[in-house]
Design a protein around this motif. Sequence first.
Motif: not given
Length: 128
Positions: A31-42, A44-55
């Motif tokens: 995401w840094q390479r793409r020139g956008t940022s994603i916070s560590e907290r965000t 972690r939340y998104r990854l947890s959500r994708l795990v919970e949904q079995e994706l």
Amino acid sequence: MVQDYVQRDMEILSFIGRFSFVTRSQIEKEWQRRGTSISERTLRYRLSRLVEQELIVRTGDYTYFRFYSITDRGMGLIGLSGNATLPKHNQIFHDMAVVDVARQVMVERYRTHELVTEREIRAAGTAS
């Protein structure tokens, strides 16, 4: 149950789907390479959500590395064919290095190149 996905969830899922597995650090670097940022907290939340949904699944030694791999369900959602794979314990460091080196050489150093993964090559070969 599959929820509504925001664009970034789909982008994260697509990035994970390109490789056997990735670490959170590798996602952050992308995401840094793409020139956008994603916070560590965000992230972690998104990854947890994708795990919970079995994706995706989270594996690995939680004190050392956590690995994220796409599931068959996740592959279907983003239109990938083939079988989802989990990291093989004896190849973890090799595969991590492959992701890092590929990103660095093909994308950061030679910005005009496009990185095509083994999974993408195989999918293109079977689509014909």
